[in-house]
Design a protein around this motif. Structure first.
Motif, PDB file in Angstrom:
ATOM      1  N   ALA A   7       0.849  -1.206   0.000  1.00  0.00           N
ATOM      2  CA  ALA A   7       0.000   0.000   0.000  1.00  0.00           C
ATOM      3  C   ALA A   7       0.879   1.249   0.000  1.00  0.00           C
ATOM      4  CB  ALA A   7      -0.929  -0.006   1.211  1.00  0.00           C
ATOM      5  N   GLY A   8       1.951   1.218   0.793  1.00  0.00           N
ATOM      6  CA  GLY A   8       2.877   2.348   0.822  1.00  0.00           C
ATOM      7  C   GLY A   8       3.564   2.564  -0.514  1.00  0.00           C
ATOM      8  N   HIS A   9       3.907   1.473  -1.169  1.00  0.00           N
ATOM      9  CA  HIS A   9       4.542   1.573  -2.491  1.00  0.00           C
ATOM     10  C   HIS A   9       3.581   2.230  -3.488  1.00  0.00           C
ATOM     11  CE1 HIS A   9       7.064   0.620  -5.892  1.00  0.00           C
ATOM     12  NE2 HIS A   9       6.038   0.042  -6.478  1.00  0.00           N
ATOM     13  N   GLN A  10       2.324   1.809  -3.472  1.00  0.00           N
ATOM     14  CA  GLN A  10       1.339   2.415  -4.366  1.00  0.00           C
ATOM     15  C   GLN A  10       1.083   3.876  -3.986  1.00  0.00           C
ATOM     16  OE1 GLN A  10      -0.056   1.204  -7.203  1.00  0.00           O
ATOM     17  NE2 GLN A  10       1.395  -0.457  -6.901  1.00  0.00           N
ATOM     18  N   GLY A  11       1.102   4.169  -2.688  1.00  0.00           N
ATOM     19  CA  GLY A  11       0.948   5.556  -2.249  1.00  0.00           C
ATOM     20  C   GLY A  11       2.088   6.433  -2.748  1.00  0.00           C
ATOM     21  N   ALA A  12       3.300   5.882  -2.722  1.00  0.00           N
ATOM     22  CA  ALA A  12       4.452   6.620  -3.241  1.00  0.00           C
ATOM     23  C   ALA A  12       4.310   6.845  -4.745  1.00  0.00           C
ATOM     24  CB  ALA A  12       5.743   5.864  -2.931  1.00  0.00           C
ATOM     25  N   ALA A  13       3.824   5.833  -5.453  1.00  0.00           N
ATOM     26  CA  ALA A  13       3.609   5.997  -6.898  1.00  0.00           C
ATOM     27  C   ALA A  13       2.579   7.092  -7.154  1.00  0.00           C
ATOM     28  CB  ALA A  13       3.151   4.675  -7.525  1.00  0.00           C
ATOM     29  N   LEU A  14       1.509   7.110  -6.375  1.00  0.00           N
ATOM     30  CA  LEU A  14       0.489   8.155  -6.538  1.00  0.00           C
ATOM     31  C   LEU A  14       1.092   9.541  -6.339  1.00  0.00           C
ATOM     32  CD1 LEU A  14      -2.439   6.409  -4.650  1.00  0.00           C
ATOM     33  CD2 LEU A  14      -2.394   6.974  -7.083  1.00  0.00           C
ATOM     34  N   THR A  15       1.946   9.660  -5.342  1.00  0.00           N
ATOM     35  CA  THR A  15       2.537  10.956  -5.030  1.00  0.00           C
ATOM     36  C   THR A  15       3.622  11.353  -6.021  1.00  0.00           C
ATOM     37  OG1 THR A  15       2.077  10.627  -2.686  1.00  0.00           O
ATOM     38  CG2 THR A  15       3.736  12.284  -3.244  1.00  0.00           C
ATOM     39  N   TYR A  16       4.582  10.448  -6.237  1.00  0.00           N
ATOM     40  CA  TYR A  16       5.775  10.832  -6.984  1.00  0.00           C
ATOM     41  C   TYR A  16       5.690  10.589  -8.485  1.00  0.00           C
ATOM     42  CZ  TYR A  16       7.627  11.447  -2.374  1.00  0.00           C
ATOM     43  OH  TYR A  16       7.809  11.869  -1.093  1.00  0.00           O
ATOM     44  N   GLN A  17       4.898   9.638  -8.917  1.00  0.00           N
ATOM     45  CA  GLN A  17       4.757   9.408 -10.350  1.00  0.00           C
ATOM     46  C   GLN A  17       3.571  10.162 -10.938  1.00  0.00           C
ATOM     47  OE1 GLN A  17       4.640   5.124 -10.530  1.00  0.00           O
ATOM     48  NE2 GLN A  17       6.825   5.015 -10.978  1.00  0.00           N
ATOM     49  N   PHE A  18       2.468  10.214 -10.176  1.00  0.00           N
ATOM     50  CA  PHE A  18       1.258  10.849 -10.696  1.00  0.00           C
ATOM     51  C   PHE A  18       1.015  12.244 -10.125  1.00  0.00           C
ATOM     52  CE2 PHE A  18       0.501   6.235 -11.117  1.00  0.00           C
ATOM     53  CZ  PHE A  18       0.330   6.179 -12.490  1.00  0.00           C
ATOM     54  N   GLY A  19       1.801  12.654  -9.138  1.00  0.00           N
ATOM     55  CA  GLY A  19       1.688  14.005  -8.588  1.00  0.00           C
ATOM     56  C   GLY A  19       0.447  14.258  -7.760  1.00  0.00           C
ATOM     57  N   ILE A  20      -0.128  13.210  -7.203  1.00  0.00           N
ATOM     58  CA  ILE A  20      -1.368  13.356  -6.431  1.00  0.00           C
ATOM     59  C   ILE A  20      -1.029  13.681  -4.987  1.00  0.00           C
ATOM     60  CG2 ILE A  20      -3.456  12.171  -5.636  1.00  0.00           C
ATOM     61  CD1 ILE A  20      -3.091  10.448  -8.253  1.00  0.00           C
ATOM     62  N   GLY A  21      -1.582  14.775  -4.491  1.00  0.00           N
ATOM     63  CA  GLY A  21      -1.421  15.126  -3.095  1.00  0.00           C
ATOM     64  C   GLY A  21      -0.571  16.334  -2.800  1.00  0.00           C
TER      65      GLY A  21
END
Length: 178
Positions: free
Chosen positions: A137-151
């Motif tokens: 879940a943390g890995h996907q959260g990091a992808a959301l933040t750093y790859q997709f710019g969400i947050g």
């Protein structure tokens, strides 16, 4: 390169955060991974103090996972299809983490009452599972933040205007394209 802020107050006021999710989520990640490791140690070499510590950390990690994935989980808006898939994966792993953490905590608490090897083994399976799913879940959260710019800075998060009794959405923040 553009400066984000000339001078940011340290520490930043809580009101400056578009969501408290990142502030809360790191504790259950650390606690559940540590709990999984402790349970494996206890499975190999039983220890009453470590048994109690494992139960307490498992309970804290499970409660923290619940809070992070429900009470302070941000709502998103305007995601790409790829980002939406990553978000759904993130949320699925968070869901598995909550249930595996709860099962592991209850099983581990049961070992305090009845310390049998098979119960310790079941607790280990659930707690290691919770450790793995919280890491995913943390890995996907990091992808959301750093790859997709969400947050960051509220990008792609639903923003509610303060002081409106109806609670309806008033504005959506999205990153500005250079």
């Amino acid at each position: 390169m553009e400066r984000v802020q000339e001078m940011a107050p340290m520490p930043a006021p809580l009101a400056d955060y578009p969501t408290y999710h990142p502030l809360v989520v790191h504790a259950p990640i650390a606690l559940l991974i540590l709990t999984a490791l402790l349970q494996v140690v206890v499975l190999i070499k039983p220890s009453d103090p470590l048994n109690w510590l494992t139960v307490v950390l498992a309970a804290g990690g499970t409660v923290g996972a619940y809070v992070a994935s429900t009470l302070v989980h941000p709502h998103t808006d305007g995601l790409s299809d790829a980002a939406q898939l990553a978000l759904e994966s993130h949320e699925a792993y968070a869901f598995y983490t909550q249930w595996l953490g709860l099962a592991g905590t209850l099983l581990k608490a049961g070992t305090l009452w009845r310390p049998v090897k098979w119960l310790e083994g079941l607790a280990a399976v659930a707690l290691v599972g919770a450790g793995i799913t919280v890491a995913l879940a943390g890995h996907q959260g990091a992808a959301l933040t750093y790859q997709f710019g969400i947050g960051p800075r509220g990008a792609y998060l639903e923003q509610h205007e303060e002081g409106h009794a109806d609670g309806k959405l008033r504005e959506h923040k999205h990153p500005e394209t250079p």
